[in-house]
Structures are given as structure tokens and as C-alpha cells.
Design an enzyme around this catalytic site. Structure first.
Site, short mmCIF file in Angstrom:
data_model
loop_
_atom_site.label_atom_id
_atom_site.label_comp_id
_atom_site.label_asym_id
_atom_site.label_seq_id
_atom_site.Cartn_x
_atom_site.Cartn_y
_atom_site.Cartn_z
N TRP A 329 0.83 -1.21 0.00
CA TRP A 329 0.00 0.00 0.00
C TRP A 329 0.86 1.25 0.00
O TRP A 329 0.52 2.27 -0.58
CB TRP A 329 -0.91 -0.02 1.24
CG TRP A 329 -1.76 1.21 1.36
CD1 TRP A 329 -2.96 1.43 0.78
CD2 TRP A 329 -1.46 2.39 2.13
NE1 TRP A 329 -3.44 2.67 1.13
CE2 TRP A 329 -2.53 3.27 1.96
CE3 TRP A 329 -0.40 2.77 2.96
CZ2 TRP A 329 -2.58 4.52 2.58
CZ3 TRP A 329 -0.44 4.00 3.57
CH2 TRP A 329 -1.52 4.86 3.37
N HIS A 330 2.04 1.18 0.67
CA HIS A 330 2.90 2.36 0.77
C HIS A 330 3.58 2.72 -0.53
O HIS A 330 4.04 3.84 -0.71
CB HIS A 330 3.96 2.16 1.85
CG HIS A 330 3.40 2.32 3.23
ND1 HIS A 330 2.82 1.29 3.90
CD2 HIS A 330 3.31 3.39 4.05
CE1 HIS A 330 2.40 1.71 5.08
NE2 HIS A 330 2.68 2.98 5.19
N GLY A 331 3.66 1.76 -1.43
CA GLY A 331 4.28 2.11 -2.69
C GLY A 331 4.51 0.87 -3.53
O GLY A 331 4.64 -0.23 -3.01
N PHE A 529 2.54 8.23 -0.53
CA PHE A 529 1.93 6.90 -0.43
C PHE A 529 0.50 6.88 -0.96
O PHE A 529 -0.06 7.90 -1.24
CB PHE A 529 1.95 6.40 1.02
CG PHE A 529 3.34 6.35 1.58
CD1 PHE A 529 4.39 5.89 0.79
CD2 PHE A 529 3.62 6.78 2.85
CE1 PHE A 529 5.68 5.86 1.28
CE2 PHE A 529 4.91 6.74 3.36
CZ PHE A 529 5.93 6.29 2.56
#
Lengths: 529, 424
Positions: A329-331, A529
């Protein structure tokens, strides 16, 4: 528009507030909400007007879906509801996947299949990760009959309310709507204004003074690793620890600013951050870091997967899947996946250990100072290792930093510092420490900053604790003494905020530091993000 | 406990602090941006000016309204004294519009800005070998003019094409306001006051000169040999880093030559006299160029320069970058003694800069100034002879200083061994 910019602090926020309260006193509730939605859209469009179409479209579709889901719920047509919900979730994830992961996917396919597909560069619309999750949660809640919304305007405010739009906290419809509807909250009120100003100022201070201050010592090390330079022990640790502190104050500062800005309108946002580095276990760390994301992942990924209800084997694999998704999800990058996987392993070990401890009945020593310090040390160490992957440009630079941190590349200190240690220099030299030219003040300030910020993060009360008598956020964090390092009683007492003249003076000093730091603006890390 | 009391005291204190900070920063003026009078013992020296040279100098030059300019990178900033006795009276005051690490394009643009907003009609410009190095894979068209706008150009009163820069006023207002209301400035203001007692503190004079006395502190604690070694290290790394050329791919020209040509044209159009010179390097620096195999490139660069300059008879170019009694001074090992002419291989001291100004401003020099034999005027007529002489001088230097040669050879080998480096 960044929270830490002149345009936001000197123009957008005061003007939006003034017009909002003017409208509410003159024309009433609904027009004021309409104004707040417009202001929030302006806030969002400030980055790129093209984003506007996407968010509005996304809201319209999800609002419609939510209405249908509520309809199915009240009619009891659960099966149709479920199909609709699946479509809704897929649509949201599809959009997120396209914007965020398409390039990542294609480049990996190319590597594996040795093909050379090319995509046009897809620009990641700001905040998409946040508003996607928020709306998925809404759809699920609507499907379960927990919440429903009949006015698009209200729904739009729930999604776009500018304090939480860009990087959270990820809010629930059921937390926000009653607040937007309550006649008494949305009124200009000296209490909320002074509480909001205080929380916002503390956040601005954390971001502009502390996080940006230490950033100058983190980035060069990660950049050097990306260029393939060899890092020695103190350089690598300096970079990793400096980033650890930068990320903490950046995100904690951002979350405070969001909560503070919302409070000026009389709205309480959920808590997002609660001194995570004080945690003495990884699971406690995750109950304190980016709390609204942890909550989302728990409620909408981990529990639907079966949570801990299907035996310990499933439990560990569920935990792993949840953390891998959380990482992704963060990248769109393997470093984020590794970071998530690492935390999945940490959590599994943590739970395993807890089980052993309970079976052997070792719980008694849990609050003993020595045990606590050791537990804290191990937890913090694991978190720092995780951040190296989180920050590094790619896997090889993460490994280069870890290699340096392991001492494999030797120990070196600046000559300028070594000569000032006098006879000690010979001793250091005997230990195998080498000396290099230049970089003396860089070295010194890296570690001074790290120590200073670590002391604040570990021993000072956090914003919620400072504001404890004025319910600063929508919810409270509960933990017992064994879960985290505790703030000294005397500090706690001294730092409890009250709306007095003295606190006005003190907060003004905090505010001025933040304001005077705006001349060197930098983005929030969580915006990517 | 009344939120109104809180809000009132917060507002009043905040405003008071804002005004006090701005007032204090204005008074101390740590970067020399506001032009507040410099008071000895309070704010005369500017130890923090170092960090803001790029921002401040374009504003300073319009305030000083000089009649002569020194242009270049950090070398002339440290070496050439705007208060040297040989500057003609009608060209006073002289301002040093020099910026550390600046490209030829930046130097040219700053000079253009100064020529359009001050009465300056004499320019002495130092040019530097490393500033002209480009990579052959750079496919930019060197003739494309102007290049895309860079950030620093917002602070110049005219655009590259000579039009009025519309963002200039807004940018300067922003620079003044954000400098006055800034925590960094406050910190630097305090540092400025507390550093006045240190005679070796870093500084920029009101005329833009960098006395570079901070080198003395380093020499005292670590020795000048360390400075030499560090610079040699850096220069060798830079020279080996890429497959350098002085031309862009597919042409015999570069952006940097184009920028220099424009500087000549602009000065001519304004009727300003332009004197160009190649900075002196310490023999160890020249040895770095030789050992890394860049000597032919260095010579080619000088040939290209004289060709460019000869196309315009108004200009002259001095070459100080040779072997002579100043540049071959042996380095001292002791921490007590310092080089007479150089701080380190790349930066010459004011003492040497004085000799250069004696030469370049010769006719205007008062009679009692001793004429030094230093540097030579070069042109297409004498360039080959000049280069041959330098090659011989290099051989002689190498023969007389075997230990220096070995030291540099080892450094080069070490850097080459570090991998990922091109061999020339």
C-alpha cells in the site's frame, strides 16, 4: 497546498475558517457544509486541477454504490448486496491498482518474461491511497448496515474534508457524519480554536523544525548508498537513525496538524499516532504507528481473512498477508513489500514469544525495568532495520546500508574529530578505527540531532497526553505500563495543557518556531503513499 | 482558565515575536542582503554569508552600484581583492560578483544583470578549466539560446534575451520577507554576533570579496597538507569520474563556450571593457590534470579560448595557469607555517591575486607598485609556443619534485582502482 506553507497557514486556513463561520451564523448549516466541500476541493486542486475529475468521479460512484448497498441491506437482499459490494471494492482497487501499480506490474512482467512492454508514465494522483481505503470501508459499512448516507454533499465532505484528505487519518463515515450534523460542534468557539491552534502548532513544530532539521542528515546517506558508495559503520547508522527520527516527526507532525486544523472547525479526528517508538513490542508499535491504517487493515483485511479464529497456522499466514499488503500500500516497489514482510515476521515472532511466555508463566517479570529496556531495544532495532528498506531507493541500496550498519565496511570517524580527542586517537586507531578528511561537523550534528530527537520521542509526553483534559481526538489509546516506556509523572504534570495566558505565551513560542521555518518548505513523506 | 485569555496572549506574543525577529534579523543582516550598516564588533563580519551567496550577490550588486566587476567562481572570489590599489579611480567601487560553484552560464547571466542595472564598465573575469568540462553523451544543442530558465535566474533583473524579468520584483520581495522571517536567519544572526571575536571567521566583505581566513583555522588544527590532500583527492575523482570532453557530441562547441561568447558580446554592446584570465593552479593541481591524462584536453581548451577571443580584438586573455615560482612553491608539513601563495591546489591567496591584478591593470597601477613577472597574454599567434613552454616546465617540475609526483600517482591509481571509473 501543503500544511507547512505560507499559502495554507496565512491564507487558506484563516479564510476558510472565517467564511465557514460567517456562513453558518448567517445562512445555516447546509450552505456552510457546501462551502467546506468547495474549499476542500480547491485545496486538492491546488496541486493539479486534473486530479479533481478523478476524485469527484470516485465519490459519485461510491456514493451511488453506498446507496444501493443500504437499500439491499434494508430489503434483506444480502446476496445481491454482496455481489454489488464485490464490484464496488474491485472498482476502487482497480483504479488504485491502475494509477499506483500498473508500472510496477509491467516492469516485473518484463523482467520475468523478458519482454519489453511500455506504459505511458502514469501520474499517481495525490491522496488516492487514502481516499480509496476510506471509501472501501464506507462500502463495507454500508453493506453491513453500520452506516448510510443520503446526501451527496455530506458524503463529499466525509471524503474531501481537507485536514484529512491527503494523508489521513483514514476516517470512518460513522465517526465523521454525526459530527458534521451536530448543530453545536460546528460553531466558532474559543475552546476549539485554542485547542486546534495548540495541536496544529505542535505539529508544525515537529514537521518544520524537527523533521526537516534532521532530514539533512538522513538523505545524503541514502543518496550515497543509491550511488553505490561504500558506507562505514557510523555513516550507515547515522543515516538509518536520522531517517527513523525524520519519518517519525514528519508523520506525527502531519497527523497533529490534521487533527489541529479539523479541531478549529469543531471536528475531532481519530488518533493516528501515539508515541510508537516508546513501544516495547512490535504489536504495540503497530497499535501506535499510523493507527487508522492499522485499524483499517485489521478490520477489512485481517479479520475477513479469518483473523485468529482459524488456528495459529492460519493466524500467522493472515498476519503475513496483511502486512505484505500494508507494505505494498505504501508504494509499488519491492522494498515496500520486503518492509511489510519483515514486519509480518516480526509480528509472528512477537505472538509466538507471547505464547511461550504465557505457557511458561513468565508474565510476572514483564514490567521489570531491565526486561522492559531489553524489549524496547529489540523492538526499536527491528523498526530501524525495517525503515532502511522503507526509505532506500532500491533493494541494493538498502543492502548497502545494512552492510555498513553491520560493521563489514569498517569503522571510520572524521579526522577533525579524531584530532580533538587527543591521546584517545591512538587508542581508536588500535581498535581498527580509521580516520577520513572532511565531514567533521556533519558527523557531529548527525548524532547530536539523533540523540536530541530520540530523547523527545522516548521521554516526552505526546500531543494527546499534553491535551489530555480536552479530548484532543475522537478516540483514545489504551495500553498498560508493560507495553511502552512511560512518561515521568512530573513531566506529565508540568506538560498538561490548560487554556491560560501562560500556555498562550508558550504555544506562541512553539508557533513562531514553526512559522519561521516555513521559508524552507518540504513535502510530507506520507504524501507519496 | 479561559480560552479567550489563551487566544489573546497567544496572538500578542506571536506578533511581538514576529516583529522582534524580523527587526533583529534586519539589524544583524547575517547575509548582507538588506545592506544594514556593518558595525565593528556587532555585525561587521558575515560568517553565514557563505550559504546564501547565490541569492544575495545579485541584490548586493545593484545596491553597491559598482563601476567595475570581478566575475567568476570561488577562485577569484577568494583571490582577487576589489580594494586592490591598481583599480583605476574612475572604476571604483569594484564589486566581486563571484559565486562558488557557478557555471559559466550563471557567471555570464549575473554579469548581464549587473551590466543592465549598474554603471560598471570594466569586467575582470576568471575562467576555469573544470567549468568547461562536458560529457560527450550530452546531446544538448550548444547553440540553442537561451537555454531553459534556471531557478537562479528569477533573481536577475533581465532575462537571457535581454528583456525585463517580470518575476524579479515578486522574487525579491519574497526573498527579503522570507529572509527576515526565518529561523535559519535568526540562528545565523546569533552566530554572526558571537563570531565577531574570531579574526579568522568566514566572511564576505561589503564588496563581495571572500578573505577566506577560515582556511587559517583549519591549517592550524589539521595542517595545510591535509587541505592539499583533500583537494587533490577531489580533483582527481572529478577528473576520472567521466569521459570528459570540452565539446558536446557532434560539434566543436559547448554551452560554456557559448556562454563566454555571449558575455563578450554583451560587454561589447554595453561598451564595457572585458579582461579575461585563466586562474592560476598550484603545480600539484596541474599534476592532477597530467596524471589523469587530461593534459591534451587542457591544451585544447586553451586553443579554443584564444580562437574565440581573437575573433574579437577588444578582449585579451591572460593565462596564469603555468609553472612558475608562485605555483611551484613546496607545501609545508608543519601546522605553524602556511603557503605564501595558495590555500590549497585550487584556491590562490589574495597575495597571488594582487600580483595578477598588478599585471592585468598594469597601466593604471600607481608607479610604486612593483611589476611582477607573472602570467602571459595569450593569443592565436603565440599559443603553440606557449603550450610547448608549459610542457617543458611540467617536465622540469616533475624532475625536481619526484616525491610529489609519486604521491599523486598513487592517488590516481587508488581512484582508478575504486572501479566504475573511466580510463581516459
Amino acid at each position: 497546498m501543503l500544511f507547512n506553507s505560507y499559502e495554507f497557514i496565512l491564507a487558506f486556513l484563516p479564510i476558510t475558517l472565517a467564511i465557514f463561520f460567517f456562513i453558518i451564523s448567517r445562512y445555516g448549516h447546509e450552505p456552510a457544509i457546501a462551502w467546506l466541500v468547495s474549499a476542500s476541493l480547491i485545496f486538492y486542486a491546488w496541486w493539479n486541477v486534473a486530479y479533481l475529475a478523478l476524485i469527484i468521479l470516485s465519490m459519485l460512484i461510491n456514493y451511488g454504490m453506498g446507496k444501493l448497498l443500504a437499500h439491499h441491506y434494508s430489503k434483506g437482499t444480502v446476496r445481491q448486496g454482496k455481489i454489488l459490494l464485490t464490484i464496488g471494492i474491485m472498482a476502487n482497487l482497480g483504479a488504485l491498482g491502475y494509477f499506483k501499480y500498473a508500472n510496477f506490474f509491467v516492469s516485473n512482467v518484463n523482467i520475468i518474461a523478458e519482454t519489453s512492454f511500455q506504459l505511458e508514465t502514469i501520474i499517481l494522483p495525490l491522496a488516492i491511497s487514502f481516499f480509496t481505503f476510506q471509501q472501501i470501508a464506507y462500502l463495507i459499512d454500508a453493506h453491513k448496515g453500520i452506516t448510510s448516507e443520503f446526501k451527496f454533499l455530506h458524503y463529499a465532505l466525509f471524503v474531501t474534508f481537507f485536514p484529512q484528505l491527503i494523508a489521513g487519518p483514514i476516517v470512518h463515515h460513522r465517526e465523521m457524519l454525526p459530527q458534521f450534523m451536530a448543530k453545536k460542534t460546528l460553531r466558532l468557539n474559543a475552546d476549539d480554536l485554542s485547542i486546534g491552534i495548540t495541536i496544529f502548532s505542535i505539529g508544525l513544530f515537529k514537521k518544520a523544525v524537527l523533521a526537516d532539521g534532521i532530514a539533512a542528515y538522513a538523505s545524503p546517506i541514502f543518496d550515497a548508498a543509491a550511488r553505490g558508495e561504500t558506507l562505514t559503520f557510523f555513516e550507515a547508522w547515522g543515516g538509518a537513525l536520522a531517517y527513523t527520527m525524520q519519518l517519525y516527526f514528519d508523520f506525527s507532525g502531519y497527523s497533529d496538524m490534521a487533527i489541529g486544523a479539523a479541531r478549529m472547525f469543531g471536528i475531532k479526528l481519530p488518533l493516528n499516532f501515539h508515541s510508537p517508538y516508546k513501544a516495547t513490542s512490535i504489536s504495540e508499535f503497530w497499535r501506535r504507528w499510523h493507527m487508522t491504517l492499522s485499524r483499517f487493515l485489521r478490520d477489512y483485511v485481517y479479520i475477513p481473512l479469518g483473523g485468529n479464529k482459524k488456528g495459529s497456522c492460519r493466524r500467522y499466514s493472515n498476519m503475513m498477508v496483511t502486512m505484505l499488503l500494508g507494505g505494498l500500500w505504501h508504494g509499488a516497489g519491492w522494498t515496500f513489500v520486503i518492509w511489510g514482510g519483515l514486519h509480518g515476521v516480526y509480528l509472528a515472532v512477537n505472538h509466538g514469544w507471547r505464547k511461550i511466555r504465557n505457557t511458561l508463566n513468565l508474565t510476572a517479570g514483564r514490567a521489570a525495568p531491565l526486561y522492559k529496556v531489553a524489549a524496547w531495544g529489540l523492538t526499536f532495532f527491528c523498526v530501524v532495520i525495517g525503515w532502511v528498506f522503507f526509505r532506500a531507493a532500491d533493494l541494493s541500496s538498502a543492502l548497502a546500508i545494512l552492510e555498513g550498519m553491520s560493521g563489514q565496511n569498517g569503522f571510520a570517524i572524521p579526522n577533525a574529530i579524531a584530532v580533538r580527542t587527543g591521546n584517545f586517537q591512538a587508542f581508536l586507531s588500535d581498535l581498527g578505527v580509521t580516520f577520513y578528511l572532511g565531514g567533521g561537523s556533519q558527523f557531529l550534528f548527525t548524532y547530536l540531532w539523533i540523540i536530541a530527537l530520540l530523547l523527545i520521542a522516548l521521554f516526552m509526553p505526546n500531543t494527546q497526553e499534553i491535551m489530555r483534559n480536552f479530548s484532543p481526538s475522537f478516540n483514545k489509546h489504551k495500553s498498560d505500563a508493560g507495553d511502552a516506556l512511560q512518561v515521568a509523572r512530573i513531566l506529565e504534570k508540568l506538560s498538561t495543557w490548560r487554556p491560560t495566558r501562560t500556555w498562550g505565551v508558550f504555544i506562541a513560542i512553539i508557533s513562531i518556531f514553526g512559522l519561521l521555518s516555513l521559508s524552507s518548505v518540504s513535502e510530507f513523506l506520507y504524501f507519496q503513499f | 482558565m479561559n480560552p479567550r485569555h489563551f487566544l489573546l496572549s497567544w496572538t500578542i506574543v506571536l506578533l511581538l515575536l514576529l516583529i522582534t525577529t524580523a527587526g533583529f534579523n534586519y539589524l544583524v543582516d547575517p547575509y548582507g542582503l538588506f545592506g544594514t550598516p556593518r558595525i565593528s564588533g556587532f555585525n561587521e563580519k558575515k560568517p553565514a554569508a557563505d550559504t546564501r551567496v547565490r541569492i544575495v550577490k545579485p541584490y548586493q550588486v545593484t545596491r553597491i552600484q559598482p563601476r567595475a566587476l570581478i566575475v567568476g567562481n570561488s577562485r577569484p572570489e577568494v583571490g582577487l581583492d576589489p580594494e586592490h590599489m591598481c583599480w583605476p579611480a574612475e572604476n571604483q567601487p569594484v564589486y566581486s560578483l563571484t559565486t562558488p560553484g557557478s557555471s559559466v552560464y550563471m557567471q555570464m547571466r549575473q554579469a548581464q544583470h549587473a551590466l543592465s542595472s549598474t554603471p560598471a564598465n570594466l569586467i575582470i573575469a576568471g575562467i576555469d578549466f573544470l567549468d568547461f568540462l562536458v560529457t560527450p553523451e550530452n546531446h544538448n544543442d550548444p547553440f540553442q539560446w537561451p537555454p531553459s530558465v534556471r531557478e537562479f535566474e528569477h533573481r536577475l533583473s533581465i532575462t537571457a534575451t535581454g528583456q525585463r524579468n517580470d518575476t524579479y520584483r515578486w522574487q525579491s520581495a519574497k526573498d527579503y520577507a522570507t529572509t527576515a522571517l526565518s529561523l535559519d536567519t535568526l540562528e545565523d544572526s546569533l552566530r554572526t554576533i558571537t563570531s565577531q571575536g574570531n579574526i579568522n571567521t568566514s566572511n564576505r566583505t561589503i564588496l563581495g570579496f571572500n578573505p577566506a581566513r577560515d582556511y587559517l583555522d583549519i591549517i592550524r588544527s589539521e595542517g595545510q597538507a591535509v587541505l592539499f590532500q583533500q583537494k587533490n583527492d577531489q580533483v582527481i575523482s572529478t577528473l576520472l569520474k567521466r569521459d570528459w570532453s570540452i565539446y558536446h557530441a557532434g560539434s566543436r562547441w559547448s554551452h560554456d563556450f557559448e556562454a563566454l561568447k555571449r558575455l563578450m558580446e554583451i560587454s561589447k554592446k554595453r561598451g564595457a571593457k572585458l579582461i579575461l584570465f585563466i586562474n592560476p593552479y598550484h603545480a600539484q593541481y596541474l599534476e592532477n590534470i597530467r596524471q589523469t591524462g587530461k593534459w591534451p584536453l587542457f591544451e585544447q581548451w586553451k586553443r579554443e579560448l584564444v580562437r574565440l577571443i581573437d575573433s574579437d580584438t577588444n578582449n585579451a586573455i591572460w593565462d596564469f595557469s603555468g609553472y612558475d615560482r608562485y605555483t611551484t612553491e613546496t607545501e609545508s608539513a608543519s601546522k605553524e607555517t602556511t603557503h605564501k601563495w595558495f590555500w590549497e591546489p585550487a584556491h590562490y591567496r589574495k597575495e597571488l591575486g594582487d600580483k595578477m591584478l598588478d599585471q592585468m591593470l598594469g597601466n593604471d597601477c600607481p608607479k610604486n607598485a612593483v611589476q611582477a613577472e607573472f602570467g602571459s597574454l595569450i593569443s592565436t599567434a603565440n599559443i603553440e609556443e606557449h603550450l610547448a613552454r608549459q610542457r617543458d616546465a611540467a617536465q622540469t617540475y616533475a624532475a625536481n619534485n619526484p616525491q610529489v609526483i609519486t604521491k599523486i600517482q598513487q592517488l590516481v591509481l587508488q581512484k582508478r582502482g575504486a572501479g566504475d571509473l573511466h580510463t581516459p
